[in-house]
Structures are given as structure tokens and as C-alpha cells.
Design an enzyme around this catalytic site. Structure first.
Site, short mmCIF file in Angstrom:
data_model
loop_
_atom_site.label_atom_id
_atom_site.label_comp_id
_atom_site.label_asym_id
_atom_site.label_seq_id
_atom_site.Cartn_x
_atom_site.Cartn_y
_atom_site.Cartn_z
N ASP A 104 20.74 -14.74 68.50
CA ASP A 104 20.03 -13.83 67.54
C ASP A 104 21.09 -13.13 67.64
OD1 ASP A 104 19.32 -12.30 69.86
OD2 ASP A 104 17.38 -12.90 70.34
N HIS A 119 25.12 -20.47 74.11
CA HIS A 119 25.17 -21.02 73.59
C HIS A 119 25.25 -20.77 72.38
CE1 HIS A 119 21.63 -22.10 76.89
NE2 HIS A 119 22.57 -22.92 76.92
N CYS A 147 31.31 -25.94 53.88
CA CYS A 147 32.60 -25.06 53.80
C CYS A 147 33.69 -24.92 52.95
CB CYS A 147 34.18 -26.24 54.82
SG CYS A 147 35.05 -25.46 54.98
N CYS A 150 37.45 -27.08 52.36
CA CYS A 150 37.33 -28.03 52.31
C CYS A 150 35.66 -29.01 51.72
CB CYS A 150 37.52 -29.27 54.00
SG CYS A 150 36.63 -29.33 54.64
N GLU A 215 6.62 -13.54 84.49
CA GLU A 215 6.19 -14.82 85.78
C GLU A 215 7.19 -15.36 86.60
OE1 GLU A 215 4.46 -16.77 82.79
OE2 GLU A 215 5.31 -18.28 82.60
#
Ligand code: OAD
Length: 243
Positions: A104, A119, A147, A150, A215
């Protein structure tokens, strides 16, 4: 006897090298849905079935609809007290590495500098043909973006299920985990590999390990310290009394 928070504060104050691993839980109080909580669904799709190369191959428009929804949601949100406290902690520790599973961008927004985004990043897109990576903060990329170099299809520059992590970023994360004196994991279910094994690597190398989560997780029993509570309340507490 010292409680877990006191022990962790004291260890942080003495440490020259600290690594932190964050997961979706640190952004939950900013309003970003986690993956495995009750909110891990989108339009009745399991998000983990959409975040795959197969889903993109079969229905790229559906996958982009999901990512445009995430972009648009996250563009309206900002960092919380936990992100801010980690940015502050970084300024007080000589060698500090923030390893995040989150895409994020909220750690950078809060001011963290030495970040390993294992990630990927939601705000980067990559051409599936020429591999060019572009930073683009548009909340909506359109239904099938192409893109500019290309004409190939663009995809989010994030790691999907079934894909490997960037080997350089993975190596840096392993190095940071094996060389630190204190390793803290925050808001992660500690299920997805190889991120989940980083705290184990730190522990094997002699680091004090601590977990902050709402938890207990499958990793809690291997941690030296487990601090249960909301990240937005617990993480700022690490700085308390630090002159
Ligand atoms: P999960 O959704 O699996 O876990 C979120 C964790 O955060 C849970 O253990 C919650 O108990 C905890 N949590 C929730 N709210 C919290 C709060 N306010 N304070 C502290 N803890 C809180 O998310 P991750 O562990 O990040 O991968 O998931 C790992 C990876 O699985 C993600 O990066 C993503 C996903 O598939 C990819 O997209 C490759």
C-alpha cells in the site's frame, strides 16, 4: 519483574541493528482490508484467487477491476500511528530495516526510508512484454492499461501467489533478519512464506524476537515476547520514555 513492553523497549534502546517485518494488520487501522480477516473478500471473490498469474491470464479486466478498486480505496487513506512510530524508530537506531509484505505504500508515506517491499508496490505497474516498471499513482488505471513504450499489457508490480520474490530483495531481507539484534513482527498472520520464516532466521542468529498482533499466531510460541493489542496503540508505546 519486567513486562514484555518494558523488555522490548530496553532491548531497542541498546540495539545498533533492528529489523521489523510488517503485514496487513499494521494498515488495518488506516482502513486497508487485511487478507485473512472477515473483510478478505471483494465482490464475493476470494482475493487470494484474484492475486494470481492464472487469474490475470484468464481475465485481466477482472484483475484490473480489483486492483483499481484497491488503488482507489488506498489513495483516500493515510498512514496511522504505528507507521509513524516505525518511521521515528528508524531515526533512533543506527541500522534499521523495515521489511514489509504490504503493497500500500503507507510506510513510505509515513516517512520510513530503508524499506524492503518484498511483495511489491501497488503504485508501480510493469509491462508483461518489455518488463518496464513505471510509478503511477492514478487511483484508476482504466480497464486494461497498456505500456507506453511497447504497447504490451501492464500488470500491477506486485508478487502474486505462485510467483517468486525478487531474489535481491529476498536476500537483503534474509541478511537484515540474520544480522539484527532485535526483530519485531507486526500485524502478520505469519502464514505466507518466505516472509513467515524471517523471524525464525533472526532467532536462529541470536536476535530477541517480538510479535505485535491483535491475537496469537502460529509463530507466537517461538517468539521471545508476544504483545497483544492494536498496532496503532502498541507500536507508539515502543518510543515511550525514550529521551
Ligand atoms: P493477514 O491478513 O494474513 O494477517 C493480518 C494479521 O494482522 C492477522 O494476524 C491479524 O490478527 C492482525 N491484525 C489485524 N488488525 C490488526 C491491528 N489493528 N493491529 C495488529 N494486528 C492486527 O495479512 P499478512 O500476514 O500481511 O501476499 O498476509 C501476508 C500475505 O498474504 C500478504 O502480503 C499477501 C497475502 O496473500 C501477497 O499478496 C503476495
Amino acid at each position: 519483574m519486567q513486562n514484555g513492553m518494558d523488555r522490548l523497549r530496553e532491548a531497542l534502546r541498546k540495539a545498533a541493528c533492528v529489523s521489523v517485518l510488517t503485514g496487513a494488520g499494521i494498515s488495518a487501522e488506516s482502513g486497508v482490508p487485511t487478507f485473512r480477516g472477515a473483510d478478505g473478500l471483494w465482490e464475493n471473490y476470494n482475493v487470494m484467487e484474484l492475486a494470481t498469474p492464472e487469474a490475470f491470464e484468464n481475465d485481466p479486466e477482472l484483475v484490473w477491476r480489483f486492483y483499481n478498486w484497491r488503488r482507489s480505496l488506498i489513495s483516500r487513506l493515510t498512514f496511522n500511528a504505528a507507521h509513524k512510530a516505525l518511521a521515528e524508530l528508524e531515526t533512533r537506531i543506527p541500522r534499521f530495516t523495515l521489511i514489509t509484505q504490504n503493497v500500500d505504500g503507507l510506510h513510505a508515506k509515513a516517512g520510513s526510508r530503508n524499506i524492503l517491499e518484498i511483495h511489491g508496490n501497488l503504485w508501480k505497474v510493469r509491462c508483461v512484454e518489455c518488463s518496464m516498471i513505471v510509478l503511477d499513482h492514478s487511483p484508476d488505471m482504466g480497464h486494461l492499461p497498456r505500456c507506453s513504450r511497447c504497447g504490451g499489457f501492464l500488470r500491477p508490480h506486485v508478487v502474486w501467489f505462485g510467483e517468486s520474490l525478487d531474489p535481491d530483495i529476498l536476500q537483503k531481507s534474509l541478511d537484515a533478519s540474520r544480522s539484527c539484534e532485535v526483530m519485531i513482527t507486526i500485524g502478520t498472520s505469519a502464514i505466507v512464506q518466505p516472509a513467515a520464516s524471517l523471524a525464525m532466521e533472526a532467532r536462529r542468529s541470536g536476535a530477541l524476537t517480538a510479535e505485535i498482533n491483535l491475537e496469537r499466531t502460529g509463530h507466537s510460541e517461538f517468539m521471545d515476547l508476544v504483545l497483544l493489542g492494536k498496532a496503532g496503540e502498541t507500536v507508539p508505546g515502543l518510543l515511550e520514555g525514550w529521551s
